[in-house]
Design a protein around this motif. Structure first.
Motif, short mmCIF file in Angstrom:
data_model
loop_
_atom_site.label_atom_id
_atom_site.label_comp_id
_atom_site.label_asym_id
_atom_site.label_seq_id
_atom_site.Cartn_x
_atom_site.Cartn_y
_atom_site.Cartn_z
N ALA A 42 46.01 -8.42 -24.52
CA ALA A 42 47.48 -7.13 -24.01
C ALA A 42 46.51 -5.90 -24.76
CB ALA A 42 48.39 -7.68 -25.11
N ALA A 43 47.33 -5.77 -23.84
CA ALA A 43 47.04 -3.83 -24.21
C ALA A 43 48.15 -2.80 -23.92
CB ALA A 43 45.53 -3.62 -22.78
N GLY A 44 48.14 -1.58 -24.68
CA GLY A 44 49.61 -1.13 -24.61
C GLY A 44 49.90 -0.36 -23.48
N PHE A 45 52.15 -0.37 -23.23
CA PHE A 45 51.61 0.70 -22.21
C PHE A 45 53.25 1.27 -22.00
CE2 PHE A 45 52.73 0.85 -17.34
CZ PHE A 45 51.83 1.80 -17.11
N ASN A 46 52.72 2.48 -21.49
CA ASN A 46 54.00 3.16 -21.94
C ASN A 46 55.30 2.56 -22.34
OD1 ASN A 46 52.91 4.91 -20.21
ND2 ASN A 46 53.55 4.32 -18.67
N GLY A 47 55.03 1.60 -24.50
CA GLY A 47 56.61 1.61 -24.99
C GLY A 47 56.22 -0.21 -24.55
N GLY A 48 55.36 -0.38 -23.64
CA GLY A 48 55.22 -1.88 -23.37
C GLY A 48 53.74 -2.29 -23.56
N GLY A 49 53.71 -3.82 -23.34
CA GLY A 49 52.19 -4.04 -23.42
C GLY A 49 51.79 -5.12 -22.22
N VAL A 50 50.59 -5.06 -21.48
CA VAL A 50 49.95 -5.29 -20.40
C VAL A 50 49.43 -6.69 -20.12
CG1 VAL A 50 49.28 -6.03 -18.03
CG2 VAL A 50 50.80 -3.61 -18.96
N ALA A 51 50.16 -7.80 -20.50
CA ALA A 51 48.93 -9.44 -20.67
C ALA A 51 48.90 -10.61 -19.95
CB ALA A 51 50.40 -10.32 -21.95
N VAL A 52 47.58 -10.69 -20.18
CA VAL A 52 46.30 -11.36 -19.41
C VAL A 52 46.47 -12.44 -19.78
CG1 VAL A 52 44.73 -11.92 -18.14
CG2 VAL A 52 45.23 -9.66 -17.98
N ALA A 53 47.12 -13.81 -19.57
CA ALA A 53 46.71 -15.03 -20.25
C ALA A 53 46.33 -16.54 -19.35
CB ALA A 53 47.99 -15.80 -20.84
N ASP A 54 44.67 -17.28 -19.44
CA ASP A 54 44.39 -17.69 -18.19
C ASP A 54 43.44 -19.23 -19.40
OD1 ASP A 54 42.81 -19.16 -16.07
OD2 ASP A 54 41.32 -17.65 -15.70
N ASP A 55 44.58 -20.13 -18.85
CA ASP A 55 44.47 -21.50 -19.05
C ASP A 55 43.79 -22.43 -18.63
OD1 ASP A 55 44.91 -20.71 -21.99
OD2 ASP A 55 46.48 -20.31 -21.07
N SER A 56 43.05 -24.18 -19.15
CA SER A 56 42.79 -24.22 -18.04
C SER A 56 41.87 -25.65 -18.76
CB SER A 56 41.89 -24.33 -16.97
OG SER A 56 40.54 -23.31 -18.00
N ALA A 57 42.05 -26.90 -18.16
CA ALA A 57 41.30 -27.85 -17.94
C ALA A 57 40.52 -29.07 -16.92
CB ALA A 57 42.40 -28.69 -19.31
N HIS A 58 39.53 -29.28 -16.71
CA HIS A 58 37.96 -29.81 -16.64
C HIS A 58 37.93 -30.55 -16.87
CE1 HIS A 58 39.18 -25.73 -14.24
NE2 HIS A 58 38.84 -24.52 -15.38
N GLN A 89 45.88 -23.99 -14.95
CA GLN A 89 45.20 -24.44 -13.91
C GLN A 89 44.42 -26.02 -14.32
OE1 GLN A 89 42.16 -22.94 -11.36
NE2 GLN A 89 42.06 -24.79 -10.42
N ALA A 90 44.81 -26.63 -14.09
CA ALA A 90 44.20 -28.40 -14.24
C ALA A 90 43.42 -28.74 -13.43
CB ALA A 90 45.07 -29.07 -14.53
N THR A 91 42.28 -29.34 -13.63
CA THR A 91 41.35 -30.05 -12.08
C THR A 91 40.39 -31.17 -12.71
OG1 THR A 91 39.38 -28.32 -12.78
CG2 THR A 91 40.64 -27.25 -10.88
N ALA A 92 40.35 -32.41 -11.59
CA ALA A 92 39.92 -33.81 -11.77
C ALA A 92 39.77 -34.03 -10.68
CB ALA A 92 40.60 -34.21 -12.56
N PHE A 93 37.82 -34.31 -10.99
CA PHE A 93 36.88 -34.77 -9.43
C PHE A 93 36.52 -36.32 -10.35
CE2 PHE A 93 37.64 -30.70 -8.66
CZ PHE A 93 37.63 -30.07 -7.70
N ALA A 94 36.05 -37.32 -9.48
CA ALA A 94 35.48 -38.22 -9.63
C ALA A 94 34.51 -38.18 -8.18
CB ALA A 94 36.89 -40.06 -9.58
N SER A 95 32.63 -38.79 -8.90
CA SER A 95 32.12 -38.30 -7.54
C SER A 95 31.19 -39.50 -7.60
CB SER A 95 31.84 -37.05 -7.94
OG SER A 95 30.53 -36.42 -7.14
N HIS A 96 31.03 -39.44 -6.73
CA HIS A 96 29.82 -40.63 -6.26
C HIS A 96 29.75 -42.11 -7.27
CE1 HIS A 96 28.95 -37.00 -4.48
NE2 HIS A 96 27.45 -38.25 -3.70
N CYS A 97 30.88 -42.41 -7.62
CA CYS A 97 31.21 -44.05 -8.38
C CYS A 97 30.91 -44.87 -7.31
CB CYS A 97 32.19 -43.97 -9.43
SG CYS A 97 31.52 -43.03 -11.01
#
Length: 232
Positions: A42-58, A89-97
Motif C-alpha cells: 500500500a502506498a499513500g495518495f492524497n489522504g488515502g492509500g493505493v493497495a495491491v494484494a495478490d494471493d494464490s494457491a497452485h 487465484q487457485a490453479t490445480a493440474f494433474a498430468s500424465h498419470c
C-alpha cells in the motif's frame, strides 16, 4: 451463506469486478494470518492509500507426486484507501498419470481484504482453473474465495476474531490430509468459507461509527464474497 453467483463452466479466464465504493471500507495496517503465497502493498495518495494484494494457491500432480494439495489463507487489513487492486487465484493440474494409478490435485485460496475510505476505486479479480492433461481418471479441483469487508469507519480485527480465523485456517490445512472424494472436499471448503463469512460479518458489525454520525445516513457494514470453482 450466500455467495456471489458465479457458475464457471470450464472458462479459463475467470472473472473480474470493477466497482466504485461509496462510503468507508474496513481497517488499519496490514496483517497476515498463517503461511501464504501472496503479496500485498500500500502506498499513500492524497489522504488515502493505493493497495495491491495478490494471493494464490497452485498444485501440479504427476507420476512423481500423485496427490498434491495447497491452500492459501491470507488476511490483508488496510487503512484509508483511494484505490485498491486485489487478485486471488487457485490453479490445480494433474498430468500424465494412468487410469490404473490416477492423480489428485487440489488448490484452495482464501483471500480476506479490509479497507477504509470514501469513493474507493476497487478492482477485485478472483480466478480458478483446474485441468487434467493426458491423465485419465485423474481429479483436479481449484477453488478461490475472496472476502471484501465494507464498514462505515476503519477498524482492526479483534484478537478474538483473528483467533477464530486461525482456527478456520487450521481446518483448511487439515483438508490436505483428507482422502474424502473431491465433491466432499468442495463441500467442506464451502462450509469453512461460511465460517469465515460469519466471523467477518460479526467483526464488521462492531466497527465504530464515530461521534456525531447520523445512524440513518450511515452505510451499513457489508461482507462481499466472491467464489469460483473449476473441477475436472
Amino acid at each position: 451463506m450466500e455467495f456471489t453467483p458465479h457458475r464457471k463452466v470450464r472458462v479459463r479466464t475467470g472473472t473480474a469486478r470493477r466497482a466504485v465504493r461509496i462510503g468507508l471500507l474496513a481497517t488499519a495496517g496490514l496483517g497476515i494470518i498463517g503461511a501464504t503465497t501472496g503479496a500485498a502493498q500500500a502506498a499513500g495518495f492524497n489522504g488515502g492509500g493505493v493497495a495491491v494484494a495478490d494471493d494464490s494457491a497452485h498444485t501440479l500432480a504427476n507420476p512423481g507426486h500423485e496427490s498434491r494439495f495447497q491452500d492459501s489463507f491470507t488476511v490483508h487489513q488496510y487503512g484509508s484507501l483511494f484505490a485498491a487492486g486485489v487478485r486471488n487465484q487457485a490453479t490445480a493440474f494433474a498430468s500424465h498419470c494412468t487410469a490404473a494409478d490416477p492423480c489428485r490435485s487440489v488448490a484452495l485460496s482464501f483471500q480476506i481484504v479490509t479497507m477504509a475510505g470514501t469513493n474507493i476505486h476497487l478492482n477485485a479479480v478472483n480466478l480458478s482453473r483446474a485441468d487434467n492433461v493426458h491423465c485419465p481418471g485423474c481429479e483436479s479441483l481449484a477453488g478461490a474465495y475472496q472476502f471484501i469487508v465494507s464498514t462505515p469507519r476503519p477498524f482492526t480485527l479483534s484478537a478474538a476474531a483473528e483467533r477464530q480465523l486461525a482456527v478456520v485456517h487450521r481446518k483448511l490445512d487439515a483438508l490436505g490430509r483428507s482422502t474424502a472424494p473431491i465433491a466432499d472436499v468442495k463441500r467442506q471448503a464451502d462450509a469453512l468459507a461460511a465460517q469465515v463469512a460469519a466471523i467477518l460479518k460479526s467483526a464488521a458489525a462492531s466497527a465504530p461509527k464515530g461521534p456525531g454520525v447520523d445512524a440513518l445516513s450511515q452505510m451499513e457494514p457489508e461482507v462481499t464474497i466472491h467464489r469460483v470453482f473449476d473441477q475436472n
